[in-house]
Design an enzyme around this catalytic site. Structure first.
Site, PDB file in Angstrom:
ATOM      1  N   GLU A  75       3.400   6.659  -9.088  1.00  0.00           N
ATOM      2  CA  GLU A  75       2.479   5.708  -8.666  1.00  0.00           C
ATOM      3  C   GLU A  75       1.350   6.943  -7.670  1.00  0.00           C
ATOM      4  OE1 GLU A  75       1.834   1.533  -7.134  1.00  0.00           O
ATOM      5  OE2 GLU A  75       3.983   2.280  -8.898  1.00  0.00           O
ATOM      6  N   ASP A  76       2.018   6.882  -6.006  1.00  0.00           N
ATOM      7  CA  ASP A  76       0.555   7.212  -5.226  1.00  0.00           C
ATOM      8  C   ASP A  76       0.864   8.188  -4.247  1.00  0.00           C
ATOM      9  OD1 ASP A  76       1.116   4.581  -4.714  1.00  0.00           O
ATOM     10  OD2 ASP A  76       2.710   3.758  -4.070  1.00  0.00           O
TER      11      ASP A  76
END
Length: 718
Positions: A75-76
């Protein structure tokens, strides 16, 4: 906590290869998140490490711990799910994907995105429960560090925690996480009440501790006297959120809450549980209605314990919980306790399937909701509510959400039981379908195979999303069948306008050919489209008669004088197969109409009596040799047939008049009508109507069922 401490904790119960996998996951996460900081200013890697530490406390398997370390990398960071799968395998990748938010899709609003994220999480969780265990650990650490966020974010996260994550931890039986989530959320949502309760609890702490020590000493001595050795007796203070909830729901002040703490007795086996209960009740007087046996009847989250409240020393109420060591482990860690390693291997998913049967329904539900927010609202209503336990007449226990009614019970037994429900008995007494069920009720569902299925009002009456979804499915299926019926009628009518025989042109082959030309997957899809005006009947008829019209045009050129079209004559009545000129009469017990499956019964001196195939009088008849095959000469008829209907609904002013108007407006003659209301407020209307055929009857019934406050319509057989 650094990687060495993680490895040390993991090595205490996991095999070396899984400890190695956890270490490798740490190195990948540490490198991926390098340079990223938390709101607190700490390096980002501290968060996945803290999540992994929480899961190690629950003694989760190595795949889950490794996935928790990697849960934010996709996600990051630039790392992809494919890279995770290549290095750690499909199991870890699936768990990481399950907790990864949907950020690459554009949504109309933040609320819609949040709902879709939750839906994705729940669907992944239904496939593998470990997804939600990672998510709960993730949320717990985020709540522990919530003070670094702005007030608006704190409130939003705290509300979401109380609405979704704390109830989910409760449903999974993980009380250690549930209590901390609830108490922390309350601190941000209502800090004034939170700190007031903390202050008041601290004021009386010394006094309460002395009281508890006195009770513990008494119990330990008496347990030894009845040969219960090694019992663990301890005091358990009530959690802040549970005190707050009790004060709010019962409108009480803090000094009016007596059970601020409880005594917990942990013994070796079930026999000792009941022996300890007997001792407690012998020594102190039990309070009526405050005993619960969750050992004989476990909660849905697998929690087992004996609960009783007694008048303890000084005349104050004292709550006592009694359980075994195994029950205590399940009470603290819930479903996680069943994933924990035992003698080197994790419990299989299959062994948990019965305990998580309610979870499997999530996959079924989500397919029925295009709107993720509607899905989440239904999920909150059903999964996160309190429960009641009711019994079938045979003594089987059925668990339902609080405030459930007999309809919820009926659909929990089986969808067909629900669809055919016409009433219910609660503790031997007939009650309305909207009666709220209480724990201990014995419920019997009254059904009829001649019921015409759910009414629209059932969607308002049913409390569980399980029942409401089954009702919606019925209407969806029924509406399709109604559209198919209406579409077929419209095509037939168009053909008759052209003086053409529908049976000649509406063959399976012809309809299939036309449906393919119009790009329908199935013939029924095309006919249903005609029913809901997606395509006109004339378009279909033009295709069906295309070849015939061309041939006719050629003939007309060759033979100018053509015969006038002959209108089809529709025969009426019933024909006895293989025999002519037999007297037939229709039985009054089941009143068959064209379209019903029928059978004949040879009477003595009165010809053949026509019955429905499932008529009780035919089913009970011993002399089967007198049964004879019969058939309708046509389902189209100008003759009418009498049908008895029973209509049940909520008694209100004008209900009978409304139904009479609806039936009359459908151009149906009413032969007889009577009505009554019972003391429970249920109106029962009995009506005899003149019907042309089964389709006509169905249309009349559908219109009655759409009337407000109507519960059930059934065809009566005497």
């Amino acid at each position: 906590m650094d990687v060495n401490k993680l490895k040390e904790k993991a090595a205490s119960y996991l095999p070396p290869e899984q400890v190695e996998m956890i270490e490798q996951a740490y190195f990948m996460a540490e490198e991926a998140h390098r340079g990223q900081l938390r709101k607190s200013g700490d390096p980002y890697i501290t968060h996945p490490v803290a999540v992994a530490d929480i899961l190690l406390d629950l003694q989760m398997d190595g795949y889950t711990v490794a996935a928790s370390l990697l849960h934010d990398v996709v996600e990051d960071t630039p790392i992809t799910l494919e890279q995770v799968q290549t290095k750690f395998g499909p199991e870890v990748a699936m768990l990481v994907d399950g907790v990864t938010k949907l950020r690459r899709i554009k949504y109309k609003s933040k609320e819609e995105q949040q709902a879709e994220n939750h839906r994705k999480m729940f669907v992944a969780m239904a496939k593998d429960i470990r997804v939600i265990l990672i998510k709960l650990a993730d949320r717990l650490h985020n709540m522990r560090t919530l003070k670094y966020h702005p007030p608006e974010k704190q409130r939003q996260k705290a509300e979401e925690t109380l609405e979704i994550f704390a109830p989910l931890a409760h449903r999974l039986g993980i009380s250690t996480i549930k209590w901390e989530l609830e108490d922390t959320a309350l601190r941000y949502l209502n800090p004034q009440q939170y700190y007031r309760i903390v202050h008041l609890m601290n004021k009386k702490r010394t006094e309460r501790e002395a009281y508890i020590q006195e009770v513990i000493a008494t119990l330990k001595t008496q347990l030894k006297e009845i040969n219960i050795e090694n019992a663990d007796v301890s005091g358990r203070p009530k959690h802040i959120y549970s005190i707050y909830k009790k004060m709010k729901s019962q409108h009480k002040e803090f000094n009016e809450i007596y059970d601020l703490l409880a005594i917990r007795i942990i013994v070796n086996d079930v026999r000792e549980c009941y022996a300890a209960l007997g001792l407690v009740h012998t020594h102190w007087k039990p309070m009526p209605g405050r005993f619960k046996d969750y050992i004989a009847m476990p909660k849905s989250n697998m929690y087992q314990s004996l609960h009783t409240t007694v008048i303890g020393p000084n005349g104050e109420p004292l709550e006592v919980q009694i359980r075994t060591k195994e029950m205590h482990k399940t009470a603290e860690y819930g479903i996680a306790a069943h994933w924990a390693y035992k003698e080197g291997k994790v419990v299989s998913k299959e062994s948990l399937s019965d305990k998580l049967s309610w979870f499997r329904e999530i996959l079924d539900w989500q397919q029925d909701y295009g709107d993720a927010q509607e899905f989440m609202e239904n999920l909150k209503t059903d999964l996160f509510s309190d429960v009641v336990f009711v019994f079938t007449p045979k003594g089987d226990v059925v668990e339902l959400p609080a405030h459930s009614v007999p309809l919820d019970f009926a659909y929990r037994i089986h969808s067909e039981v629900g669809n055919r429900c016409i009433g219910a008995k609660i503790n031997g007494k007939i009650e309305p379908l909207d009666t709220e069920l209480k724990t201990g009720d014995i419920v019997e569902v009254l059904t009829s195979k001649h019921s015409y299925g759910p009414s629209k009002d059932w969607l308002k009456i049913a409390k569980s999303s399980h029942a409401r979804n089954k009702i919606r499915q019925w209407f969806k299926r029924e509406k399709r069948e109604e559209n198919i019926r209406r579409g077929r009628e419209e095509i037939e009518n168009e053909l008759r306008k052209l003086n053409l025989d529908p049976h000649r042109f509406m063959t399976d082959e012809a309809l299939l050919e036309v449906s393919t030309k119009y790009h329908f997957n199935q013939v029924d899809d095309m006919i249903a489209a005609v029913g809901y005006s997606g395509i006109s009947a004339l378009q279909i008829v033009n295709r069906l008669t295309e070849k015939f019209r061309k041939e006719q045009a050629i003939e007309e050129k060759a033979l100018p004088e053509t015969k006038p079209p002959v209108k089809k004559h529709f025969d009426q009545g019933v024909r006895v197969k293989g025999i002519d000129n037999l007297l037939v009469r229709f039985s009054r017990c089941c009143n068959p109409v064209p379209g019903d499956e029928i059978i004949g019964y040879i009477t003595r001196g009165r010809g053949v009596s026509i019955h429905q195939v499932d008529c009780p009088n035919i089913q009970d008849e011993q002399d089967k040799e007198r049964l004879i095959a019969v058939e309708w000469e046509s389902e189209e008829s100008n003759q009418t047939y009498h049908v008895d209907l029973e209509i049940r609904g909520s008694d209100r002013k004008g209900l009978l008049n409304e139904i009479l108007t609806i039936v009359t407006d459908s151009k149906t003659n009413i032969q007889a009508v009577s009505g009554r209301a019972d003391k429970n407020g249920t109106a029962v209307i009995e009506m005899t109507v003149a019907i042309y055929n089964k389709d006509h009857l169905q249309k009349v019934v559908d219109k009655i069922k759409r009337t407000k406050d109507i519960y059930a319509v059934r065809r009566v057989m005497s």
